[in-house]
Design a protein around this motif. Structure first.
Motif, short mmCIF file in Angstrom:
data_model
loop_
_atom_site.label_atom_id
_atom_site.label_comp_id
_atom_site.label_asym_id
_atom_site.label_seq_id
_atom_site.Cartn_x
_atom_site.Cartn_y
_atom_site.Cartn_z
N TYR A 151 0.81 -1.22 0.00
CA TYR A 151 0.00 0.00 0.00
C TYR A 151 0.85 1.27 0.00
N GLY A 152 2.17 1.12 -0.11
CA GLY A 152 3.04 2.27 -0.25
C GLY A 152 3.08 3.19 0.96
N LEU A 153 2.91 2.64 2.17
CA LEU A 153 2.88 3.47 3.37
C LEU A 153 4.22 4.17 3.58
N GLY A 154 4.16 5.36 4.16
CA GLY A 154 5.37 6.13 4.39
C GLY A 154 5.29 6.93 5.67
N TYR A 155 6.21 7.87 5.81
CA TYR A 155 6.27 8.70 7.01
C TYR A 155 6.67 10.12 6.61
N ALA A 156 5.90 11.11 7.08
CA ALA A 156 6.22 12.52 6.86
C ALA A 156 6.97 13.04 8.08
N PRO A 157 8.23 13.45 7.92
CA PRO A 157 9.02 13.90 9.08
C PRO A 157 8.37 15.09 9.78
N GLY A 158 8.63 15.17 11.08
CA GLY A 158 8.11 16.27 11.89
C GLY A 158 9.24 16.96 12.64
N GLY A 159 9.02 17.19 13.94
CA GLY A 159 10.04 17.84 14.75
C GLY A 159 10.24 19.29 14.33
N ASP A 160 11.50 19.70 14.31
CA ASP A 160 11.82 21.09 13.99
C ASP A 160 11.86 21.35 12.49
N ASP A 161 11.83 20.29 11.70
CA ASP A 161 11.92 20.45 10.25
C ASP A 161 10.52 20.65 9.67
N TRP A 162 10.20 21.88 9.31
CA TRP A 162 8.88 22.19 8.76
C TRP A 162 8.88 22.16 7.23
N GLN A 163 10.05 21.91 6.64
CA GLN A 163 10.14 21.91 5.18
C GLN A 163 10.94 20.67 4.72
N ALA A 164 10.50 19.51 5.18
CA ALA A 164 11.23 18.27 4.86
C ALA A 164 11.22 18.00 3.35
N PHE A 197 1.84 17.90 5.70
CA PHE A 197 1.89 16.67 6.49
C PHE A 197 3.19 16.63 7.28
N ARG A 198 3.07 16.55 8.61
CA ARG A 198 4.24 16.51 9.47
C ARG A 198 4.05 15.48 10.57
N ASP A 199 5.06 14.66 10.79
CA ASP A 199 5.05 13.64 11.85
C ASP A 199 3.80 12.77 11.79
N ARG A 200 3.53 12.25 10.61
CA ARG A 200 2.36 11.38 10.41
C ARG A 200 2.73 10.17 9.57
N VAL A 201 2.06 9.06 9.83
CA VAL A 201 2.15 7.91 8.95
C VAL A 201 1.33 8.24 7.71
N MET A 202 1.92 8.03 6.54
CA MET A 202 1.31 8.48 5.29
C MET A 202 0.72 7.32 4.49
#
Length: 621
Positions: A151-164, A197-202
Motif C-alpha cells: 500500500y506504499g505506506l510512508g512517514y512525513a518527518p516532523g520535529g523542527d523540520d517544517w520543510q522536509a 503533512f508533518r510527523d504522520r504515517v502516510m
C-alpha cells in the motif's frame, strides 16, 4: 527521462485489432456486427461485454467498463500504461521508440501534478525506513512489512523540520505545483510555506490507474485531527475517490463483492488477513458518486460500519445516497460490527473466516435496514404510528426507480402497516399527487419514449438541441465527436474562436485533435491522447455514453451531422463575447511581429468569418 512518442501509440492502435487482443484472454462469440462475452471485470451469468471491431473499443453494459486495446490489457493484467504499450507492440513485432521530454505532446490540463505527487510518495516511503517511532506504531497495530509495501505506506518527518520536502524539491519555495497538489501550506502573513503533512504515517491515495492523487496522514499518538487528508485538487476529489481501490480491483472482480469501510487501516489490515476486496471513503460520507462507482465494480456492495450511533448515522447517509441508483439485480447490504470493534480490530481478533461469515450472514439488506430504522421512530401498534411510518417512507420510496426493488419495498411496508398492496398504492397516490400525476403523464406520452428508443438505434430523426443548456450541449458535442471523429473534420473549425474555459476548453482540444489526427477513425483513439491526464476518466465516461447512445445500432449519419452542426452553432452563440475583436487585433499584431502558428492562423480565419457574419446580420436587420 524519455517517453513513448504519441505518434507511435496511434500507429500501434491502428495496427492492432482489439478483437484479436481480447480473444487472447477470453472467448468471444459473434453477435451481429460485434462480439460478445461475459465481462472479465465483474461476475455475470449472461454476456453484457461487447467488443466492436469497427470502432475498436470494448464496452460492458453491466459494469460500465470501457476502453481501447491498451486499456483492456492494462485493466486485465494490472499493467502500467508503458507496460501495456510494450506488450501490444511485441505482439505485432514493433520496437517501442523513446523521445526526450519536451517534444510536442497531446493537450495537458495539469502537467506535472502526478509527477510531484509520485515524488512526494517516494520520499515518504524512504523516510519510513529511518523512522523507528513510525515503524513501532505500525508494528503495534499488527501491520507486516509486506502489507506496508503493497500500500506504499510512508512517514512525513516532523520535529523542527517544517520543510522536509525541500530534500526532494530544490525549488520548494516557489514551486506552484507543490501548493496545487496540496503538499504545502502557504502563509500569507509570513509569506512562508511549510509541509502540510508533518510527523504522520502516510497513506498514498491512488486513482484507478494506480497514480498517486493525494494522501491521508495519521497521527501516531495524541493530536487532532487524527487523520489529515489532502485538500481538493485538480486531480483529487474526496467525493469521487475510494482508498484501496487500485489494490482491490482484482479481488473485487474475482469475488463479485466490494466491502466499504470507514478507515484506511481497516482496508490495509483486512487485506493482510485475506479480505482483499475492501475500500474506504476518504473521511467523508459515502456520496452518490461513490455509490455509482461501487455498483459498476460489483453486483454485491456491503457497507461495513461500527455499531455505535456515528456508524449508524454514516450507514443511513449511505442508504439515502443509494436510493436513486438502486438497480434490479444489484444487492446492497449493511453490516454493523459490535460497538467495541471496527473491521481492523475484529479481523485481528477473530480472523478472516469469522469476519467473512459476518459479511455473508449478518449483513442487513437495504430494504430491511430502511424500514427497520423508520419503524424504530414510530409506534407500530397504533394506527397513528403506522400512518406516520407511511408518511416517513413515502418520499424515500418515490426515489427508487428500479421496478422490482420498488415493488418489494412497498410490499414490505404494506405488511408492516397491515395493508394490502393496492391499499398502500392508493394511499401513496393520495399523499403524493405530483408523483401520480407524473405517472399519468408518462403513460400518456408513450410516443416520445418510443422516439428516444428509435433515436438510440438510429431509426429516428435527431431531436432539436435548442432546449438544452450550454453545459449539456458541450457534453453532447463531446459525445458526438467521440462517436464519430470525422464530424469534426467535416465541419468548419468555428471553435477556434471560442472563449474557452472548463468543459468548453476540453471540447475545443478534442475537436482540434480530431482534425489534427485525420487518420483517427474511432473515438477511443482520441481518448487515448489524454491517458494519464486529469480529463482521461471524464472522456472515457463520455465515450462510454456515446457507445450506449450509438453502439447498439447504426445511427443516422445525416442526423448526427445535423445535430453536430446545430450544437456548434448554439454553443458559439452562447459564448459570443466582445473580447473577440481584441483577440483578432492581437493575432494581427503577432502576424506582423513574428508570425502565427497553424492553430492561430485557423483561429484568425474563424474570427474574421464570425465578424463578417455579424456585419451581414446587422445589415440585414
Amino acid at each position: 527521462m524519455a517517453r513513448i512518442p504519441e505518434s507511435f501509440i496511434q500507429d500501434l492502435l491502428n495496427r492492432v485489432d482489439i478483437v484479436d487482443v481480447i480473444e487472447r484472454y477470453l472467448p468471444l462469440k459473434k453477435a451481429g456486427q460485434n462480439y460478445a462475452a461475459c465481462c472479465p471485470f465483474h461476475k455475470e451469468k449472461s454476456p453484457s461485454f461487447t467488443v466492436s471491431p469497427t470502432k475498436q473499443f470494448y464496452h460492458c453494459f453491466g459494469c460500465g467498463a470501457h476502453g481501447s486495446a491498451v486499456g483492456f490489457v492494462m485493466e486485465y493484467e494490472a499493467l502500467s500504461y508503458p507496460e501495456a504499450i510494450r506488450k501490444l507492440a511485441e505482439s505485432v513485432g514493433l520496437q517501442v521508440p523513446q523521445e526526450a521530454v519536451g517534444m510536442p505532446q497531446a493537450p495537458k490540463a495539469e502537467p506535472g501534478l502526478f509527477d510531484v505527487l509520485k515524488a512526494a510518495s517516494d520520499f515518504y516511503r524512504q523516510q519510513l525506513k529511518g523512522a523507528p517511532q513510525a515503524i513501532a506504531y505500525l508494528k503495534g497495530r499488527g501491520l507486516e512489512g509486506r502489507t506496508a509495501a503493497r500500500y506504499g505506506l510512508g512517514y512525513a518527518p516532523g520535529g523542527d523540520d517544517w520543510q522536509a520536502l525541500k530534500q526532494v524539491f530544490p525549488d520548494y519555495d516557489w514551486n506552484a505545483l507543490l501548493a496545487e497538489a496540496g503538499l504545502v501550506v502557504d502563509k500569507e502573513v509570513t509569506r512562508r510555506r511549510y509541509d502540510r503533512f508533518r510527523d504522520r504515517v502516510m497513506f498514498p491515495i491512488l486513482n484507478q490507474r494506480g497514480a498517486v492523487i493525494g494522501f491521508g496522514g495519521r497521527v501516531m499518538g495524541q493530536g487532532e485531527p487524527k487523520y489529515l487528508n489532502s485538500p481538493e485538487t485538480p486531480v483529487f476529489e474526496k467525493g469521487r475517490e475510494l482508498y484501496g481501490l487500485a489494490q482491490a480491483r482484482a479481488a473485487i472482480r474475482d469475488v463479485g463483492r466490494v466491502l466499504v469501510v470507514e478507515g484506511y487501516m481497516d482496508v490495509v489490515m483486512l487485506a493482510q488477513h485475506g479480505v482483499e476486496y475492501a475500500v474506504a471513503t476518504l473521511g467523508t460520507a459515502c456520496t452518490p458518486e461513490h455509490v455509482r462507482k461501487l455498483l459498476k465494480l460489483a453486483d454485491d456492495v456491503v457497507f461495513c460500519f461500527d455499531g455505535d450511533k456515528a456508524g449508524r448515522r454514516a450507514a443511513w447517509r449511505a442508504l439515502e445516497n443509494s436510493l436513486d441508483l438502486l438497480a434490479d439485480g444489484k444487492k446492497l447490504t449493511f453490516l454493523f460490527l459490535p460497538e467495541e470493534h471496527d473491521p481492523d480490530s475484529y479481523v485481528r481478533a477473530f480472523g478472516r473466516e469469522r469476519f467473512e461469515q459476518c459479511v455473508v450472514q449478518d449483513a442487513v439488506p437495504l430494504a430491511q435496514f430502511l424500514l427497520r430504522e423508520l419503524a424504530s421512530q414510530v409506534e407500530l401498534e397504533s394506527d397513528e404510528g403506522r400512518a406516520r411510518l407511511i408518511h416517513l417512507a413515502s418520499p424515500l420510496l418515490a426515489r427508487v426507480k428500479a421496478p422490482a426493488y420498488a415493488l418489494m419495498l412497498k410490499k414490505r411496508l404494506g405488511q408492516l402497516c397491515r395493508l394490502e398492496l393496492s391499499e398502500l398504492d392508493s394511499i401513496l397516490d393520495g399523499q403524493a399527487p405530483a408523483v401520480a400525476r407524473g405517472q399519468s403523464e408518462r403513460r400518456g406520452h408513450g410516443e416520445p419514449t418510443r422516439q428516444r428508443q428509435e433515436y438510440r438505434s438510429g431509426r429516428a430523426a435527431v431531436p432539436s438541441v435548442s432546449g438544452r443548456n450550454r453545459q449539456d450541449l458541450v457534453e453532447r458535442l463531446l459525445q458526438l465527436t467521440l462517436a464519430d471523429p470525422a464530424l469534426a473534420r467535416q465541419a468548419e473549425p468555428v471553435w477556434l474562436g471560442w472563449a474557452a474555459h472548463g468543459k468548453v476548453k476540453l471540447a475545443c482540444a478534442v475537436l482540434s485533435a480530431a482534425r489534427e489526427y485525420g487518420q483517427f477513425e474511432t473515438g477511443m483513439q482520441l481518448v487515448e491522447l489524454w491517458r494519464g491526464e486529469a480529463e482521461f476518466e471524464q472522456l472515457l465516461a463520455l465515450s462510454a455514453q456515446a457507445s450506449n447512445l450509438f453502439g447498439r445500432g447504426q445511427a443516422d449519419p445525416e442526423g448526427l451531422q445535423k445535430e453536430f452542426a446545430e450544437s456548434l452553432a448554439v454553443i458559439g452563440q452562447s459564448l459570443a463575447l466582445p473580447t473577440t475583436l481584441d483577440r483578432k487585433a492581437e493575432l494581427e499584431y503577432r502576424a506582423v511581429h513574428g508570425g502565427l502558428t497553424e492553430h492561430e492562423k485557423q483561429e484568425y480565419i474563424a474570427l474574421v468569418a464570425a465578424e463578417q457574419q455579424q456585419k451581414r446580420q446587422k445589415f440585414q436587420g
